[in-house]
Each structure stands twice: as C-alpha cells, then as structure tokens.
Design an enzyme around this catalytic site. Structure first.
Site, PDB file in Angstrom:
ATOM      1  CG  HIS A   3      29.446 -40.557 112.434  1.00 22.92           C
ATOM      2  ND1 HIS A   3      29.496 -40.033 113.695  1.00 22.92           N
ATOM      3  CD2 HIS A   3      28.323 -41.311 112.390  1.00 22.92           C
ATOM      4  CE1 HIS A   3      28.443 -40.447 114.387  1.00 22.92           C
ATOM      5  NE2 HIS A   3      27.725 -41.224 113.617  1.00 22.92           N
TER       6      HIS A   3
ATOM      7  CD  GLU B 273      10.589 -36.874 111.596  1.00 21.88           C
ATOM      8  OE1 GLU B 273      11.833 -36.874 111.563  1.00 21.88           O
ATOM      9  OE2 GLU B 273       9.914 -35.942 112.082  1.00 21.88           O
TER      10      GLU B 273
ATOM     11  CG  ASP C 108      14.089 -39.739 113.207  1.00 16.93           C
ATOM     12  OD1 ASP C 108      14.966 -40.364 113.823  1.00 16.93           O
ATOM     13  OD2 ASP C 108      14.087 -38.502 113.106  1.00 16.93           O
TER      14      ASP C 108
ATOM     15  CB  CYS D 213      12.196 -36.367 102.849  1.00 19.83           C
ATOM     16  SG  CYS D 213      11.702 -36.341 104.585  1.00 19.83           S
TER      17      CYS D 213
END
Length: 565
Positions: A214, A446, A470, A516
C-alpha cells in the site's frame, strides 16, 4: 465487520556499468550481502516499484522507537478513555488521507476482534499502550505467519495502523527525514509515504516492501520514484545515490560518468513534465481532430487544487466518501454543500462529477450498522448501500442538487447492476429536487452485467463512466488488492477490453463514455481506449498533463483495439 483476528485464525541497465539483480545474484557470489560487498560503487538491483529517475543524497527515514513504558494502570476507566481518545485522533489523521488504502485503515480502527481484546486487557489491569500494542502485535503476527500473500499484506496494514495509534498514545512523532534527497527506509507505512514532500524527495529505496504494498501504491500516485526489496549495504547519510524506479537500479556513490547520465535522465524527465504541465491547460485533441476531455479523480479540496494546477478539464470523479469516513456521524446537508462548492471553486468553476457515497462491506461507516458479510466485495456496496439507507442517500442528493443550482455538476451512482437500481436512485434524486438545468446524471459501470447491457441504461443517463479497477477484478475473479494475483488482474486483459468496447457500442450516440480507473492513466493504453469509443478520461491529478499529451499523440485514424471486441 468480521474481526481480522478471526480472519487470521480461519485462514490458519541504462546508466551503470554493471547491474547485479536480486534474481540469480546469489548463484554467482553467494548471499545478497556478499553481492553488495562484491560490487562496491556499482549498481545493486532491487525490485522496480514506482517509475521515474531520482538523484540526491541519501536520507534515512528516522523513527523514534515505540517502546511501551512500564507503568501502573490508572484504572480501567482512565485507560479506556486514553484509548478512545487515541483512536479518535488516529481516525482524524487517517481521514485526511484519500483512497481505498486509508479507508481500509479506518476500518481497522473499528475492528471488533482487535478492540474486544484491547478492552479485555485494559479490564485486566493493562495500560492503554500495553493493551493496544499487545493485541495488535498478536494479530499482525498471525497474519505474518500465513502463506497467503494477500493476508500477509493485511498484516502490514495492521502493523501500520498499530504504529500510528501507539505513537498517538505515547506522544511520539512520525518518521521524518532531514533535508532533500533519496529516502531510505526498511519499509514505509502508507501514512509515511503520503507525508513525504514530493518536491523535496527525489526517490525512495525500501529494503523490504513489495511493488504491490500500500505504501508503494501511494508513492506511485504521488509520482515519487521507488525501488523495493533492495539488498544493498548500509549507506552513510549524505552519500550520493541514483535510482531508477522503472528498472530497480540503485547506484550508491556513482562514478562521475554514471552520475551524469542519471542526472541527465532525471533532468529530461523533469523538463518533459514541466512542458506537459505548461500545455496542460489546452484542450486534448487527437491528430485526427477528436476532442477528449481529461479530468481528475479527487478526494479532497486539496486534490481539486492540484487538479486545476495540472490543467484538468473537470473533476471526472469526486469520491464523496472522504466526507463521511473517519467521524462518528454523517455530515449534514449544509456541510456537504460547503465542501462540494469548495471543490468546484478550487477547480475554477469547472464541472465536478460527484459520485454518491461509495461505502459498505469493505468500507463500513461506524454510524451505519451493517451485518457481517462473507464476501463484502459482492455485498451491500455502492448504490446497494445507498438504497438500503434512504435517509442518508436523500440528504446527500439534496446537497448535490443545491450545489448544481450554483455550479456545473454531474451526479454519478456507483456499482449499478440493474436498471431497477438506477430507476430507484433517480426517483430519490427527483424527490430531492433533481430537475435542475445543467445537472447531468450518470452511472459507474463496474459490474460485467452492466457493461453487457449498457443500452438498457441509456434512457436514464447522460453519461457512463467505466471504473476499470472494479470491472477488472469482477471480470477476472481476481481481487485487485491481492499481490499474488497481480499478474492476472490487468485492465488490459482482452476480456476487460471487450467489455469496454461493448459499453461503447451499446451506449450509442448522445451518451458520453468515460473511463475513470487506473487504465485511463496508462499513456500506452490511451489510443486503444479512444479507438474503442471512449471520449473522456479521468486520472490522478498529477497524471493529467501526461495523459493529455498521450491523447495529442494519438494517430489518425484512431487505432483499432489490439484485442477483438
């Protein structure tokens, strides 16, 4: 949410004369330590993590060690209050960051299993720091012992949050560096990565970590070159260092010729970036004359300012959940109106696309009770969550409608799967006063089912925006945060491209198709997306200038997609 402790239990050489890579090095000279010793002044390769070239003096990230003092408990009531205050302070601090990573960290602060153990230890006579460090250390240790790479990564999240709260409890500062240069650290936490000054940090070298950690994701988003898993020797503070985050090269105390070549590469990259920014305010038009709007994904007023400085044509995605997370109650309509207007003002009155609250499952709100879900990624998320909590949803839509009366606004519903969901959402919008001139309505696509039936949505929308992050994980059955599946979960997979192409074909004329997700920021993918029919891209604010340049380089005619659609 289900406790992470329970989960753990259940899961039971351009620029250098010589580059020594991690793989295969031991075969020639023994251990990695021997590799470093065998090639003094040469490059020791790590793992590329964030692209870019950096040159500067070595700066060690220094942290005050977290040492729990030996002291008597002041009583369960006092220690509980100390713990609650520290958790609240950490929530506020984490809430100022943006992105899925920090939303996951917020969720850990409310983890039932961890907190139950903390309260139990305090009741048994432990101080707040003792209870917190012991409970989180046990859970992180369980994760670290697991074979599954994704669950081990969750252990890193637990350690990062544990460290952040412990420092609040003990009054210790975060890790810091002195002066400009290349930052060295054993492993950064996401909060430390977010706190680095991108104007002063030339690059980051981590001795541990991974390209999918992360902290690395945060560095990439901020444009800071990074190398992880670096096996080199200790480096004295201030020693010149050159690194290339695209290749994993790290050269300590490089010879003059090598240093000059790195500096030239870094200077060329900076010059190109400056030139891109200088022309970013101009429209992005392909060589064949096709105009493409390039917007920014923002999660705060600060993000919006960066987007404006980088020439964004609009805010293609405003993650409104940043207003709702890290607090004990939902923002009222007036607060929402004020913040949304501030974002619009920061963007100079450009259109802002406000995605309605995208929470639930893996991103719970502490003030909205939810049942535990076996698979939160397939659970009550996005529009499903909003329709299940109508009062919260209606209040947000009233705020959005009020903002639309004053500035150009689009409203976008996330994770829509069926037309029934969209119709229900539009009904709530109408009840909130949604008939406002200039207010555009759209959905995020998504879910593969929505992509394949996009034509069914056209009577109800002005635009659609494909969320490739997603869409990719749902199409490939590969959770996007799982590093073990990094080689599988690629948005340029032919199946994902086919779905994007299907959306463009199904949606027809009169309805804009945007992208996006992270794929939009990949300059090499831009021609292919435009060839499919995409006409709007929305990316991280620093990426806007480069993506506009990628559009301008697109040939005429636009290329046919490399994968059949």
């Amino acid at each position: 949410m289900a406790g992470v402790g329970g989960v753990a239990e259940a899961a039971g050489a351009a620029g250098a004369e010589e580059v020594v890579g991690v793989a295969g090095a031991a075969e020639r000279v023994g251990s990695l330590g021997e590799v470093a010793a065998a090639v003094p002044g040469k490059s020791v390769g790590g793992t590329p993590a964030a692209p870019g070239v950096g040159v500067g003096p070595k700066r060690e990230l220094r942290r005050a060690a977290v040492v729990v003092p030996v002291e008597e408990s002041r009583g369960a009531a006092v220690e509980t209050a100390r713990m609650q205050d520290a958790l609240a302070a950490a929530r506020r601090e984490i809430g100022r960051q943006r992105g899925e990573i920090f939303r996951a960290h917020l969720a850990l602060l409310d983890d039932d299993a961890i907190l139950a153990e903390v309260w139990g230890r305090i009741a048994g006579g432990a101080t707040a720091p003792e209870a917190w460090v012991a409970a989180t250390g046990r859970v992180a240790g369980e994760f670290a012992a697991l074979a599954d790479p994704y669950l081990r990564e969750r252990g890193a999240d637990v350690r990062a949050v544990a460290d952040q709260v412990a420092r609040v409890l003990l009054g210790l500062p975060r890790g810091a560096v002195s002066g400009d240069g290349v930052v060295f650290a054993e492993e950064l936490t996401p909060a430390e990565a977010a706190g680095l000054d991108a104007g002063r940090v030339a690059g980051v070298v981590q001795r541990a970590g991974s390209p999918t950690s992360h902290a690395t994701i945060v560095l990439r988003g901020r444009g800071i070159p990074a190398v992880v898993g670096w096996p080199g020797p200790d480096v004295a503070e201030g020693t010149p260092v050159a690194l290339d985050g695209s290749t994993g090269e790290v050269v300590v105390d490089p010879p003059p010729g090598v240093l000059r070549r790195f500096e030239e590469r870094a200077a060329a990259a900076r010059a190109e970036q400056r030139a891109s920014v200088a022309r970013a305010g101009a429209a992005a038009v392909t060589r064949g004359g096709v105009p493409v709007a390039v917007g920014a994904n923002v999660g705060s007023v600060g993000d919006a300012r960066v987007a404006a400085a980088n020439g964004a044509d609009l805010a293609g995605l405003v993650r409104t959940e940043f207003l709702f997370l890290g607090r004990d109650s939902a923002p009222d309509v007036d607060e929402q109106v004020s913040v949304y207007l501030s974002i619009a003002e920061a963007l100079g009155g450009r259109r802002i696309t406000l995605r309605t609250l995208d929470v639930g499952g893996d991103k719970p709100l502490p003030y909205v009770p939810m049942a535990a879900e076996a698979n939160p990624f397939l659970g009550v998320r996005g529009i499903r969550h909003s329709l299940a909590h109508r009062e919260l949803f209606a209040a947000q839509l009233r705020a959005i409608v009020e903002v639309a009366r004053r500035t150009p606004v689009s409203v976008m519903f996330p994770m829509v799967t069926s037309v029934d969901e969209l119709v229900a959402a539009r009904r709530v919008l109408d009840e909130a006063g949604g008939v406002v001139p200039g207010l555009r309505v759209g959905i995020m696509i998504e879910v593969p089912a929505a992509a394949l039936t996009a034509a069914r949505f056209t009577p109800y929308v002005d635009f659609v925006s494909v969320g490739t992050n997603d869409l990719t994980q749902y199409t490939l059955a590969a959770e996007r945060g799982n590093p073990a599946l990094a080689g599988l979960a690629g948005a340029r997979d032919p199946a994902v491209l086919r779905l994007i192409g299907a959306v463009c074909r199904e949606i027809g004329t009169g309805v804009t198709v945007a992208v996006c997700g992270e794929l939009a920021a990949d300059g090499t993918a831009v021609p292919e997306l435009l060839g499919l029919g995409v006409r709007e891209l929305s990316v991280a604010p620093p990426r806007v200038p480069a993506v506009k340049d990628a559009v301008r380089r697109c040939p005429d005619p636009l290329p046919a997609p490399t994968a059949p659609v």
